[in-house]
Design a protein around this motif. Structure first.
Motif, PDB file in Angstrom:
ATOM      1  N   ASP A  54     -20.414 -13.051  21.163  1.00  0.00           N
ATOM      2  CA  ASP A  54     -21.499 -14.029  21.080  1.00  0.00           C
ATOM      3  C   ASP A  54     -21.773 -14.409  19.629  1.00  0.00           C
ATOM      4  O   ASP A  54     -22.021 -15.578  19.315  1.00  0.00           O
ATOM      5  N   HIS A  59     -18.201 -16.086  23.039  1.00  0.00           N
ATOM      6  CA  HIS A  59     -18.688 -15.830  24.396  1.00  0.00           C
ATOM      7  C   HIS A  59     -18.873 -17.140  25.140  1.00  0.00           C
ATOM      8  O   HIS A  59     -18.554 -17.249  26.342  1.00  0.00           O
ATOM      9  N   ILE A  66     -24.723 -15.897  26.789  1.00  0.00           N
ATOM     10  CA  ILE A  66     -24.661 -14.466  27.067  1.00  0.00           C
ATOM     11  C   ILE A  66     -25.713 -14.084  28.096  1.00  0.00           C
ATOM     12  O   ILE A  66     -26.838 -14.598  28.094  1.00  0.00           O
TER      13      ILE A  66
END
Length: 511
Positions: A54, A59, A66
């Motif tokens: 992330d 991500h 997330i």
């Protein structure tokens, strides 16, 4: 001469390549396989590595924003009720390893990394200035010279062997596991929990290791296809001409472990689909992570049981821990000994992963004595403090590198701060540069001598910062190098900040 050559284009090697490229180094990646593997060795990510992706903007590429930490997990086939803990950092990302590798290769290519597939390392020598590599490629053998070479080439690492680094440990050969992507009739699924209804066993929760007297069973309904695994204890030796695994082998293994014929169908979709038999477990740790100008990351440095899914959490963070230190060394501003801290910091983390995977393997073993141990352990896991300890261990949230001060955040993973304007820390760390967060408005001049290496962000938080931090010096790998909770840091804290800047990012420009 190359700056860095990386052997291995798996997730760990590609992550390291991305980190080096972000730091201004263009590595060369050698991969012996001519095409990306279709084998899926992992089905997701667990722990700090999810937050790490992330913080690099990766991500989002895999799964969007997330997700919150999961409310429950498993340790040694015992349930962890994470609703009992105050700090839950056990995040999970259910994405197949091949997709993770494909995403990292795409990102590395965007950053200008050259990846040579079908190029195999065959020999290695080094002196005080360079590493010489002999490589065999599609057009024949050739030779490379590089200032540093990194082995990200797996548990059977050619780099490690050629560098003469020992790999002590143990091989346990009493187990055989069968894993396959399958379909299961709808009447066996439990709509309320997402688990699997098995006569004689009730509902087996999803993503849960279920122990019986003869083995271990797991059911994982991933979006990409249902995965079932059955592990048995056996005295049978692997036959040299053992035939490829079939779905009937999977059915038979489940029958032996659960005592029930679970109807399994062929997997849906185009695949590739997992159909794998594994015998035994290896637990090994390299004697050293560095030999001169040769370094190891991921499985090349450590192998262990996959129980609990710690492998990519450990390996990808190895890569990020090494990347900025190696780049600083190549750029010439690294303080003395910075590259040596790669091993001094990451070896203890690997040792703890080895420890908890061995402990989990013991908890799932057969026998009445183990059953008694599990009963006691289950009682302990009703204590919030015990659950917190194990959750931190499993996620990697318990990692604390050697701090320079007594601030509780010093040496730990930086908290997920959100600035008053809504900017998340993850949005400030995508460049992988050192970062001084100053919420006091008084530290801008302190970072002046490191302005070419350290970015400054001023402002205010939304008030949710762990430890009431008012200022943080954050390393590129996401760990805190210095912290303050003062409204205006005093001379002692400022001297500590200068010491941290010099300790991790070298001497100031005007020194």
């Amino acid at each position: 001469m190359e700056d860095v050559v990386i052997a291995g284009a798996g997730p760990n090697g590609l992550m390291l390549a991305c980190e080096l490229a972000l730091a201004g180094i263009r590595p060369l990646v050698l991969e012996r396989l001519p095409e990306p593997t279709t084998e899926n060795r992992a089905n997701g990510l667990v722990g700090q590595v999810v937050r790490l992706l992330d913080r690099r903007g990766l991500h989002e590429r895999l799964a969007g924003p997330i997700a919150p930490p999961v409310p429950g997990f498993v340790f040694g086939a015992l349930r962890l009720d994470l609703t009992l803990v105050d700090r839950n950092s056990l995040t999970v990302l259910g994405v197949p390893q091949r997709r993770i590798a494909a995403m990292l290769e795409e990102r590395a290519t965007e950053l200008g990394v050259e990846i040579r597939r079908g190029h195999e390392l065959t020999a290695l020598t080094q002196d005080t200035d360079a590493v010489t590599l002999d490589v065999t490629g599609p057009d024949g053998p050739y030779r490379l010279q590089t200032r540093y070479h990194v082995g990200a080439d797996g548990g059977r690492s050619v780099t490690r062997k050629l560098a003469g680094i020992g790999f002590p440990g143990v091989t346990e050969d009493r187990t055989v596991s069968h894993s396959a992507n399958v379909t299961v009739p709808a009447e066996f699924t439990d709509p309320a929990s997402g688990g699997l209804r098995v006569p004689g066993h009730g509902v087996i929760p999803p993503f849960f290791h279920y122990r019986t007297g003869t083995g271990l069973f797991a059911y994982a309904p991933f979006p990409t296809g249902t995965l079932v695994t059955a592990m048995e204890w056996t005295d049978d030796e692997e036959a040299e001409d053992e035939p490829p695994m079939t779905l009937d082998d999977q059915r038979a293994s489940i029958r032996r472990v659960l005592g029930f014929d679970l109807p399994l169908g062929e997997p849906e979709g185009d695949g590739p689909h997992l159909l794998r038999r594994l015998r035994g477990r290896n637990t090994r740790l390299a004697e050293k992570f560095r030999e001169g100008r040769v370094l190891l990351v991921g499985d090349a440095a450590h192998v262990h049981s996959a129980i609990g899914g710690p492998g990519l959490n450990l390996g990808l963070q190895d890569a990020v821990a090494l990347g900025w230190k190696l780049a600083a060394t190549l750029h010439g501003w690294a303080p003395d000994g910075l590259l040596d801290t790669y091993e001094s910091e990451r070896r203890p983390v690997a040792e703890r992963v080895v420890m908890h995977t061995q402990a989990q393997s013991a908890l799932i073993s057969p026998g009445g004595d183990v059953t008694a141990l599990r009963e006691l352990f289950g009682e302990l896991l009703r204590l919030p403090s015990a659950v917190q300890h194990i959750a931190d261990l499993m996620s990697g949230a318990d990692v604390r590198y050697e701090p320079g001060t007594d601030h509780p955040l010093d040496g730990r993973w930086a908290p997920d701060l959100v600035l008053a304007d809504g900017t998340r820390l993850a949005e400030l760390t995508t460049t992988a540069r050192p970062l001084l967060l100053d919420f006091t408005g008084s530290l801008g001049d302190e970072r002046h001598g490191w302005r070419d290496r350290v970015d400054l962000v001023s402002g205010h938080t939304n008030g949710d910062a762990d430890g009431d931090a008012t200022a943080l010096l954050i390393r590129p790998d996401g760990y805190v190098a210095w912290a303050s909770s003062s409204a205006r840091p005093d001379d002692t804290e400022r001297k500590a900040l200068h010491a941290a800047l010099e300790r991790w990012f070298g001497r100031p420009l005007d020194a």
